[in-house]
Motif scaffolding. Structure first.
Motif, PDB file in Angstrom:
ATOM      1  N   LYS A  22      27.657   2.845 -18.657  1.00 25.75           N
ATOM      2  CA  LYS A  22      28.005   1.443 -19.536  1.00 25.75           C
ATOM      3  C   LYS A  22      26.918   0.725 -19.930  1.00 25.75           C
ATOM      4  N   GLN A  34      25.436   0.514 -15.245  1.00 27.67           N
ATOM      5  CA  GLN A  34      26.167   1.597 -14.195  1.00 27.67           C
ATOM      6  C   GLN A  34      26.639   2.973 -14.974  1.00 27.67           C
ATOM      7  N   ILE A  39      28.574   1.115  -9.072  1.00 28.68           N
ATOM      8  CA  ILE A  39      27.525   0.476  -8.322  1.00 28.68           C
ATOM      9  C   ILE A  39      27.520   0.527  -6.793  1.00 28.68           C
ATOM     10  N   LEU A  40      28.407   0.546  -6.260  1.00 24.23           N
ATOM     11  CA  LEU A  40      28.442   1.120  -4.751  1.00 24.23           C
ATOM     12  C   LEU A  40      28.031   2.180  -4.537  1.00 24.23           C
ATOM     13  N   ARG A 296      33.127 -12.381   4.186  1.00 26.77           N
ATOM     14  CA  ARG A 296      33.077 -11.302   3.004  1.00 26.77           C
ATOM     15  C   ARG A 296      32.928 -11.919   1.471  1.00 26.77           C
ATOM     16  N   PRO A 298      31.244 -13.169  -1.555  1.00 26.68           N
ATOM     17  CA  PRO A 298      29.879 -13.318  -1.959  1.00 26.68           C
ATOM     18  C   PRO A 298      29.592 -14.588  -2.369  1.00 26.68           C
ATOM     19  N   ARG A 300      27.086 -16.493  -5.386  1.00 27.40           N
ATOM     20  CA  ARG A 300      26.371 -16.045  -6.333  1.00 27.40           C
ATOM     21  C   ARG A 300      25.314 -17.077  -6.747  1.00 27.40           C
ATOM     22  N   PHE A 321      26.922  -8.999  -3.148  1.00 26.49           N
ATOM     23  CA  PHE A 321      27.351  -8.318  -2.094  1.00 26.49           C
ATOM     24  C   PHE A 321      26.155  -6.990  -1.900  1.00 26.49           C
ATOM     25  N   ARG A 350      33.140 -22.189  -4.906  1.00 20.17           N
ATOM     26  CA  ARG A 350      34.644 -22.563  -5.375  1.00 20.17           C
ATOM     27  C   ARG A 350      34.979 -23.849  -4.664  1.00 20.17           C
TER      28      ARG A 350
ATOM     29  N   GLY B  33      34.796  -2.631 -12.143  1.00 18.01           N
ATOM     30  CA  GLY B  33      33.978  -2.060 -11.144  1.00 18.01           C
ATOM     31  C   GLY B  33      34.326  -2.201  -9.837  1.00 18.01           C
ATOM     32  N   ASP B  34      33.425  -1.790  -8.845  1.00 16.25           N
ATOM     33  CA  ASP B  34      33.982  -1.648  -7.453  1.00 16.25           C
ATOM     34  C   ASP B  34      34.210  -3.158  -6.883  1.00 16.25           C
ATOM     35  N   VAL B  36      35.001  -5.784  -4.214  1.00 20.04           N
ATOM     36  CA  VAL B  36      34.324  -6.153  -2.686  1.00 20.04           C
ATOM     37  C   VAL B  36      34.737  -7.278  -2.037  1.00 20.04           C
ATOM     38  N   GLU B  57      36.265 -10.222  -6.651  1.00 18.38           N
ATOM     39  CA  GLU B  57      34.955 -10.090  -6.925  1.00 18.38           C
ATOM     40  C   GLU B  57      34.391  -8.564  -6.931  1.00 18.38           C
ATOM     41  N   SER B  58      33.786  -8.131  -8.024  1.00 19.94           N
ATOM     42  CA  SER B  58      32.990  -6.965  -7.997  1.00 19.94           C
ATOM     43  C   SER B  58      31.697  -6.879  -7.494  1.00 19.94           C
ATOM     44  N   VAL B  59      30.985  -5.947  -7.255  1.00 20.77           N
ATOM     45  CA  VAL B  59      29.509  -5.989  -6.792  1.00 20.77           C
ATOM     46  C   VAL B  59      28.602  -7.246  -7.788  1.00 20.77           C
ATOM     47  N   LYS B  60      28.994  -7.271  -9.184  1.00 18.58           N
ATOM     48  CA  LYS B  60      28.264  -7.985 -10.062  1.00 18.58           C
ATOM     49  C   LYS B  60      28.737  -9.401 -10.134  1.00 18.58           C
ATOM     50  N   ALA B  61      30.250  -9.451 -10.224  1.00 20.37           N
ATOM     51  CA  ALA B  61      30.723 -10.965 -10.626  1.00 20.37           C
ATOM     52  C   ALA B  61      31.850 -11.167  -9.853  1.00 20.37           C
ATOM     53  N   ALA B  62      32.268 -12.603 -10.246  1.00 25.04           N
ATOM     54  CA  ALA B  62      33.674 -13.128  -9.514  1.00 25.04           C
ATOM     55  C   ALA B  62      34.677 -13.038 -10.944  1.00 25.04           C
TER      56      ALA B  62
END
Lengths: 372, 124
Positions: A22, A34, A39-40, A296, A298, A300, A321, A350, B33-34, B36, B57-62
């Motif tokens: 991608k 990716q 990615i994981l 859990r 994340p 940013r 993450f 948030r 994507g994944d 998380v 949320e994915s590894v990259k973004a919310a």
């Protein structure tokens, strides 16, 4: 730069497409974020075996002159003069106020007077212009956009590369040499930006695909995109230029004092040396720290950091993450009073405070193959 | 008899009587994507059509998840807290986000059918 036609492509572009990557715009290039594994899986594979990254968008150059190392010391606080043949060193290009213009790698190849430089993709034009302008008359900068750069990272990297270049596994961390890899002339350094053992391999653009295919033919090697590169370097506690460090941060508050050579701390002679050394000795108002959010969710980049009374004390500069930890991780700047490991803070995610603690970095122990 | 509708924000809602189950489409999970982390709304919360109801949320973004229709939340999928990868594995089954009691079933009329959504998703 939203127009895809204006984006540049690395010599591995066709291979990325073939592998199902991608592609996204990054630093003026169309780069793989990716591959189909995601990615994981890419992240975990790099930590378990070996990942292949296309970092050809980064800037490569040779610095020629009577004494390029001495010249470079005027712009960056590393001990480049003390760099022996076959050694590589991390450097910080500083502005007149001591802010960080970029971070880069400098190498001295055996038997060669020129220094070999690798700088960040997004900064290469301004870095090269800065070096040429500031060191005019002393050095000549030879940019090498014709060269590609591949990174092979992970615990299996040494064994994989040894098969394609017998003897290369004897290189240790931050050592560099010319070698033939899979029949291709290369500059190989034992370095990378994932916290893992691994190599960066510079080759002529015309040879990049041949080398990449030879590496990918090994069952231990998987192609890895920018997404996992970012999560790997964050777990390793390494700064991303333009996020964790920039012209508004200096080496003291960024916790990069280790990048100032021992000799240079007394001899100085780098930009804003007095100011930076005063800050090293007396401390700074804020510090870059590692952060482990509870739960859990994340946190940013840009997330505000508060103390337990709700007062804002800093901001996250990289966050996401951490697949190896199966938990969120972040780094950012906090007021120095909160910089100690274990300091309890809140992250405003948030609109709601998420409890977190300042934590030591790297989050995942690094596994560099250090020499004796 | 249940019927499933789709939004232009890549949510689906499966409706039976005046109860709906909401999630994100497999097309959305491919784009993300994944996954998380997922935050689902609490029971009793009222949500408006097009209003923020959950976060994924994915590894990259919310990304925000919007409610396809207005209503009151009757259940959140708390299994996603421990196993957010369910969203990738089974987005239109075990990866559901929340259930709600519809306050205005007429709002369903503006949503897409599966066929219309598949056509829409090709370009989005």
């Amino acid at each position: 730069m939203t127009d895809a036609e204006a984006l540049r492509r690395t010599p591995l572009y066709a291979l990325h497409v073939e592998l199902g990557a991608k592609l996204v715009p990054f630093a003026g290039y169309e780069m793989p974020v990716q591959y189909p594994a995601g990615i994981l899986k890419e992240h975990l594979h790099t930590r378990e075996k070996a990942g292949l990254f296309d970092v050809s968008h980064m800037g490569q150059a040779f610095l020629h002159g009577a004494n390029p190392a001495a010249a470079l010391e005027k712009l960056a606080p590393s001990d480049f003069i003390g760099l022996k043949e076959g050694q590589q060193r991390y450097g910080l290009l500083l502005n007149a106020e001591g802010g960080i213009k970029d971070d880069f790698m400098a190498s001295r190849l055996a038997g060669e007077s020129a220094m070999y430089l690798v700088v960040n993709a997004s900064m290469k034009d301004s870095d090269f212009a800065h070096i040429s302008r500031e060191l005019a008359g002393e050095v000549a900068l030879e940019q090498r956009p014709d060269r590609a750069l591949l990174a092979l990272q992970g615990p299996a990297a040494g064994a994989v590369l040894e098969k394609l270049s017998p003897g290369i596994d004897s290189l240790t961390f931050m050592r560099v040499r010319r070698a033939v890899v899979a029949g291709v002339e290369a500059i190989v350094s034992r370095t990378g930006y994932t916290g893992e053992d691994g190599f960066e391999i510079s080759v002529g653009g015309q040879d990049a695909e041949k080398l990449a295919r030879a590496l990918l033919a090994d069952p231990d090697v998987m192609p890895i995109g920018l997404g996992a590169r970012d999560s790997l370097r964050l777990e390793a506690g390494l700064c991303l230029y333009g996020h964790d460090i920039d012209e508004t941060t200096d080496p003291a508050e960024a916790n990069l004092v280790w990048a100032i050579g021992k000799r240079r701390k007394t001899e100085k002679g780098f930009p804003a040396a007095d100011k930076i050394m005063e800050r090293v000795l007396n401390g700074t108002a804020r510090k870059r720290v590692g952060i482990r959010p509870e739960g859990r969710a994340p946190a940013r980049e840009g997330t505000e950091i508060a103390d337990k009374t709700g007062r804002i004390i800093g901001k996250i500069t990289s966050g996401g993450f951490g697949p190896s930890l199966n938990a969120p991780v972040a780094m950012g700047y906090v007021e120095s009073a909160f910089a100690a490991d274990g300091s309890e803070i809140d992250l405003i995610v948030r609109g709601k405070p998420v409890p977190a603690k300042v934590a030591p970095m790297p989050f995942v122990p690094n596994r560099y193959k250090r020499g004796a | 008899m249940s019927k499933t509708y789709y939004t232009d924000q890549h949510e689906w809602i499966r409706v039976e009587g005046d109860e709906g189950t909401v999630g994100i489409t497999s097309h959305a999970t491919e784009q993300l994507g994944d996954v998380v982390f997922v935050e689902v709304p609490s029971v009793g919360k009222t949500v408006a059509k097009g209003g923020e109801a959950a976060v994924v949320e994915s590894v990259k973004a919310a990304s925000e998840v919007y409610s396809p229709v207005s209503g009151t939340v009757t259940a959140g999928n708390n299994d996603l807290a421990d196993d957010p990868a369910r969203v990738n594995a089974d987005p239109e089954g075990e990866g559901w986000f929340f259930k709600l009691k519809l306050s205005n079933p007429a709002e369903l009329d503006g949503l897409m059918t599966a066929e219309q959504y598949l056509d829409f998703a090709k370009d989005h």
